[in-house]
Design a protein around this motif. Structure first.
Motif, PDB file in Angstrom:
ATOM      1  N   LEU A   1       0.815  -1.219   0.000  1.00  0.00           N
ATOM      2  CA  LEU A   1       0.000   0.000   0.000  1.00  0.00           C
ATOM      3  C   LEU A   1       0.845   1.264   0.000  1.00  0.00           C
ATOM      4  CD1 LEU A   1      -3.051  -0.523   2.382  1.00  0.00           C
ATOM      5  CD2 LEU A   1      -3.014  -0.375  -0.104  1.00  0.00           C
ATOM      6  N   ASP A   2       2.077   1.151   0.443  1.00  0.00           N
ATOM      7  CA  ASP A   2       2.944   2.322   0.472  1.00  0.00           C
ATOM      8  C   ASP A   2       3.636   2.580  -0.870  1.00  0.00           C
ATOM      9  OD1 ASP A   2       2.465   3.021   3.167  1.00  0.00           O
ATOM     10  OD2 ASP A   2       3.851   1.470   3.841  1.00  0.00           O
ATOM     11  N   ASP A   3       3.516   1.635  -1.807  1.00  0.00           N
ATOM     12  CA  ASP A   3       4.124   1.805  -3.131  1.00  0.00           C
ATOM     13  C   ASP A   3       3.129   2.539  -4.033  1.00  0.00           C
ATOM     14  OD1 ASP A   3       6.416   0.421  -2.339  1.00  0.00           O
ATOM     15  OD2 ASP A   3       5.548  -1.512  -2.895  1.00  0.00           O
ATOM     16  N   LEU A   4       3.064   3.847  -3.883  1.00  0.00           N
ATOM     17  CA  LEU A   4       2.022   4.632  -4.536  1.00  0.00           C
ATOM     18  C   LEU A   4       2.149   4.615  -6.055  1.00  0.00           C
ATOM     19  CD1 LEU A   4       1.785   7.652  -2.073  1.00  0.00           C
ATOM     20  CD2 LEU A   4       0.614   5.436  -1.995  1.00  0.00           C
ATOM     21  N   ASP A   5       3.363   4.575  -6.569  1.00  0.00           N
ATOM     22  CA  ASP A   5       3.529   4.503  -8.026  1.00  0.00           C
ATOM     23  C   ASP A   5       2.971   3.196  -8.575  1.00  0.00           C
ATOM     24  OD1 ASP A   5       4.677   6.995  -8.260  1.00  0.00           O
ATOM     25  OD2 ASP A   5       6.748   6.250  -8.202  1.00  0.00           O
ATOM     26  N   THR A   6       3.125   2.115  -7.806  1.00  0.00           N
ATOM     27  CA  THR A   6       2.584   0.824  -8.234  1.00  0.00           C
ATOM     28  C   THR A   6       1.058   0.862  -8.223  1.00  0.00           C
ATOM     29  OG1 THR A   6       4.526  -0.307  -7.337  1.00  0.00           O
ATOM     30  CG2 THR A   6       2.586  -1.662  -7.779  1.00  0.00           C
ATOM     31  N   LEU A   7       0.482   1.509  -7.231  1.00  0.00           N
ATOM     32  CA  LEU A   7      -0.976   1.652  -7.188  1.00  0.00           C
ATOM     33  C   LEU A   7      -1.467   2.434  -8.404  1.00  0.00           C
ATOM     34  CD1 LEU A   7      -1.661   2.488  -3.421  1.00  0.00           C
ATOM     35  CD2 LEU A   7      -1.766   0.264  -4.559  1.00  0.00           C
ATOM     36  N   ARG A   8      -0.781   3.505  -8.738  1.00  0.00           N
ATOM     37  CA  ARG A   8      -1.172   4.295  -9.909  1.00  0.00           C
ATOM     38  C   ARG A   8      -1.042   3.469 -11.180  1.00  0.00           C
ATOM     39  NH1 ARG A   8       2.493   7.947  -7.188  1.00  0.00           N
ATOM     40  NH2 ARG A   8       1.307   9.436  -5.901  1.00  0.00           N
ATOM     41  N   GLN A   9       0.004   2.666 -11.266  1.00  0.00           N
ATOM     42  CA  GLN A   9       0.187   1.811 -12.436  1.00  0.00           C
ATOM     43  C   GLN A   9      -0.964   0.821 -12.572  1.00  0.00           C
ATOM     44  OE1 GLN A   9       3.855  -0.449 -12.430  1.00  0.00           O
ATOM     45  NE2 GLN A   9       3.174  -1.791 -14.100  1.00  0.00           N
ATOM     46  N   GLY A  10      -1.321   0.176 -11.467  1.00  0.00           N
ATOM     47  CA  GLY A  10      -2.409  -0.796 -11.513  1.00  0.00           C
ATOM     48  C   GLY A  10      -3.714  -0.164 -11.932  1.00  0.00           C
ATOM     49  N   ALA A  11      -4.010   1.009 -11.392  1.00  0.00           N
ATOM     50  CA  ALA A  11      -5.244   1.704 -11.768  1.00  0.00           C
ATOM     51  C   ALA A  11      -5.238   2.062 -13.243  1.00  0.00           C
ATOM     52  CB  ALA A  11      -5.411   2.957 -10.908  1.00  0.00           C
ATOM     53  N   GLY A  12      -4.074   2.473 -13.746  1.00  0.00           N
ATOM     54  CA  GLY A  12      -3.988   2.858 -15.151  1.00  0.00           C
ATOM     55  C   GLY A  12      -4.132   1.696 -16.103  1.00  0.00           C
TER      56      GLY A  12
ATOM     57  N   GLU B   1      -5.866   8.308  -2.281  1.00  0.00           N
ATOM     58  CA  GLU B   1      -5.529   9.501  -3.056  1.00  0.00           C
ATOM     59  C   GLU B   1      -4.740   9.132  -4.314  1.00  0.00           C
ATOM     60  OE1 GLU B   1      -4.289  14.044  -2.043  1.00  0.00           O
ATOM     61  OE2 GLU B   1      -3.229  12.455  -0.941  1.00  0.00           O
ATOM     62  N   ALA B   2      -3.788   8.200  -4.181  1.00  0.00           N
ATOM     63  CA  ALA B   2      -2.998   7.779  -5.344  1.00  0.00           C
ATOM     64  C   ALA B   2      -3.886   7.116  -6.389  1.00  0.00           C
ATOM     65  CB  ALA B   2      -1.894   6.829  -4.898  1.00  0.00           C
ATOM     66  N   LEU B   3      -4.774   6.228  -5.957  1.00  0.00           N
ATOM     67  CA  LEU B   3      -5.673   5.549  -6.889  1.00  0.00           C
ATOM     68  C   LEU B   3      -6.640   6.542  -7.526  1.00  0.00           C
ATOM     69  CD1 LEU B   3      -6.432   2.411  -4.684  1.00  0.00           C
ATOM     70  CD2 LEU B   3      -5.186   2.392  -6.859  1.00  0.00           C
ATOM     71  N   GLY B   4      -7.216   7.416  -6.709  1.00  0.00           N
ATOM     72  CA  GLY B   4      -8.158   8.397  -7.235  1.00  0.00           C
ATOM     73  C   GLY B   4      -7.516   9.324  -8.247  1.00  0.00           C
ATOM     74  N   ASP B   5      -6.311   9.807  -7.951  1.00  0.00           N
ATOM     75  CA  ASP B   5      -5.616  10.704  -8.879  1.00  0.00           C
ATOM     76  C   ASP B   5      -5.342  10.016 -10.215  1.00  0.00           C
ATOM     77  OD1 ASP B   5      -5.646  12.751  -7.040  1.00  0.00           O
ATOM     78  OD2 ASP B   5      -3.533  12.524  -6.465  1.00  0.00           O
ATOM     79  N   ALA B   6      -5.007   8.727 -10.144  1.00  0.00           N
ATOM     80  CA  ALA B   6      -4.714   7.986 -11.368  1.00  0.00           C
ATOM     81  C   ALA B   6      -5.960   7.782 -12.229  1.00  0.00           C
ATOM     82  CB  ALA B   6      -4.100   6.634 -11.026  1.00  0.00           C
ATOM     83  N   LEU B   7      -7.138   7.852 -11.601  1.00  0.00           N
ATOM     84  CA  LEU B   7      -8.392   7.586 -12.316  1.00  0.00           C
ATOM     85  C   LEU B   7      -9.126   8.855 -12.762  1.00  0.00           C
ATOM     86  CD1 LEU B   7      -9.763   4.771  -9.973  1.00  0.00           C
ATOM     87  CD2 LEU B   7      -8.826   4.470 -12.278  1.00  0.00           C
ATOM     88  N   VAL B   8      -8.649  10.018 -12.388  1.00  0.00           N
ATOM     89  CA  VAL B   8      -9.344  11.272 -12.704  1.00  0.00           C
ATOM     90  C   VAL B   8      -9.616  11.370 -14.210  1.00  0.00           C
ATOM     91  CG1 VAL B   8      -9.061  13.781 -12.853  1.00  0.00           C
ATOM     92  CG2 VAL B   8      -8.546  12.597 -10.722  1.00  0.00           C
ATOM     93  N   GLY B   9     -10.876  11.667 -14.538  1.00  0.00           N
ATOM     94  CA  GLY B   9     -11.273  11.856 -15.924  1.00  0.00           C
ATOM     95  C   GLY B   9     -11.465  10.587 -16.723  1.00  0.00           C
ATOM     96  N   SER B  10     -11.277   9.434 -16.089  1.00  0.00           N
ATOM     97  CA  SER B  10     -11.342   8.167 -16.829  1.00  0.00           C
ATOM     98  C   SER B  10     -12.744   7.597 -16.934  1.00  0.00           C
ATOM     99  CB  SER B  10     -10.449   7.124 -16.145  1.00  0.00           C
ATOM    100  OG  SER B  10     -10.983   6.758 -14.876  1.00  0.00           O
ATOM    101  N   GLY B  11     -13.657   7.968 -16.001  1.00  0.00           N
ATOM    102  CA  GLY B  11     -14.985   7.364 -15.971  1.00  0.00           C
ATOM    103  C   GLY B  11     -14.987   5.941 -15.450  1.00  0.00           C
ATOM    104  N   LYS B  12     -13.846   5.475 -14.932  1.00  0.00           N
ATOM    105  CA  LYS B  12     -13.760   4.103 -14.430  1.00  0.00           C
ATOM    106  C   LYS B  12     -14.376   3.995 -13.033  1.00  0.00           C
ATOM    107  CE  LYS B  12      -9.365   3.156 -16.817  1.00  0.00           C
ATOM    108  NZ  LYS B  12      -7.919   2.829 -16.628  1.00  0.00           N
ATOM    109  N   ARG B  13     -14.843   2.794 -12.707  1.00  0.00           N
ATOM    110  CA  ARG B  13     -15.371   2.548 -11.365  1.00  0.00           C
ATOM    111  C   ARG B  13     -14.223   2.329 -10.380  1.00  0.00           C
ATOM    112  NH1 ARG B  13     -19.731  -0.270 -14.178  1.00  0.00           N
ATOM    113  NH2 ARG B  13     -21.678   0.862 -13.763  1.00  0.00           N
ATOM    114  N   PHE B  14     -14.409   2.886  -9.198  1.00  0.00           N
ATOM    115  CA  PHE B  14     -13.436   2.785  -8.120  1.00  0.00           C
ATOM    116  C   PHE B  14     -14.207   2.465  -6.848  1.00  0.00           C
ATOM    117  CE2 PHE B  14     -10.563   5.595  -5.209  1.00  0.00           C
ATOM    118  CZ  PHE B  14     -10.002   4.470  -4.644  1.00  0.00           C
TER     119      PHE B  14
END
Length: 297
Positions: free
Chosen positions: A52-63, A92-105
């Motif tokens: 959970l502390d690997d925020l770049d990895t979280l952003r990658q997964g969301a993307g 916050e990391a996951l949400g930022d990665a999804l902004v504007g995508s219309g994806k479910r979170f």
């Protein structure tokens, strides 16, 4: 649909993985250990290594996914502030990665009663706002992303998600009974806890990922409230020991940290959730699981 899941090897997450794959979805899972990675890969799941502390990895997964199911939490009961900090940063990391995508979170949240005279409702807002709130205010933080092009969904799980292999709150109550030789409840034991079977909770998580609109609050609750004295009596019958009322001032000594919560009312309705998503709980009740030995194997 490709779904990125945190907590995929956990109690609810592993059942959600099976539920999603059975429904034909592809799963990308966050995994922090070699053992979890091996188990997930054997199940046909793609893996991203990290915590959970690997925020770049979280952003990658969301993307890389079409939807995100966030179920992980550090659950560090000795240092809850650290759990809350990590949870807020991850959301916050996951949400930022999804902004504007219309994806479910969809993210896991808890049940908080605002009105002690009735069970919690889906329409009740979560009072936790800001980083100092329980879970770092993650539910409201996630739902705020709905205004930024994210289909944010709050999955509010009952305080006990039960079944064979559960190591959650009820297992701690059973452990206290085994340690002390008495199955206890606090005060008169009329306070009650909502409950849901693990399989039913996983099915609702899938339905949320498939159907829920932005801003939805879903209650993963099968039983609105099981009195804690009834829980204690079921444990006592299974173990062949007596029940006893524990004075609130002695609750932590008897139960451990869970004694701070076992005397609270945590009831909730899922009427709106069941109607909106055609979700009808079908798993065993909490008392049936206790009687069947789910916590004494």
């Amino acid at each position: 649909m490709r779904v990125f899941i945190t907590g995929a090897s956990g109690w609810i997450g592993s059942a959600a993985v099976d539920e999603l794959r059975t429904a034909g979805h592809d799963v990308l899972a966050l995994s922090r250990s070699d053992a979890s990675t091996a188990a997930l890969e054997r199940a046909g799941v793609s893996v991203l290594r990290g915590t959970l502390d690997d925020l770049d990895t979280l952003r990658q997964g969301a993307g890389e996914a079409d939807a995100v199911l966030h179920l992980a939490n550090k659950h560090d009961w000795a240092n809850p502030k650290e759990s809350d900090r990590a949870e807020r940063a991850a959301v916050e990391a996951l949400g930022d990665a999804l902004v504007g995508s219309g994806k479910r979170f969809a993210l896991a949240s808890g049940l908080l009663r605002l009105d002690s005279s009735r069970p919690a409702l889906e329409s009740d807002p979560n009072p936790g706002i800001g980083p100092d709130a329980p879970r770092g205010g993650s539910e409201n933080l996630a739902l705020d992303y709905a205004a930024r092009g994210v289909q944010s969904i709050a999955l509010r799980f009952a305080p006990t998600v039960h079944g064979i292999g559960d190591h959650g709150f009820i297992s701690l109550i059973v452990a206290a009974a085994l340690r002390t030789g008495v199955s206890g409840y606090i005060g008169d034991g009329t306070n009650a806890w909502a409950a849901v079977h693990r399989g039913d909770a996983a099915r609702l998580a899938r339905l949320a990922i498939e159907q829920a609109p932005a801003g939805a609050r879903l209650h993963a609750v099968a039983e609105e409230g099981v009195p804690t004295r009834v829980i204690a009596e079921a444990i006592a019958q299974r173990l062949g020991i007596p029940t006893a009322s524990i004075d609130p001032t002695d609750a932590v000594d008897h139960f451990g940290f869970i004694g701070r919560f076992f005397g609270a009312d945590m009831t909730a309705s899922s009427e709106v959730t069941q109607r909106a998503y055609s979700w009808t709980p079908i798993g065993p009740t909490l008392i049936e699981d206790i009687a069947a030995g789910a916590y004494t194997r």
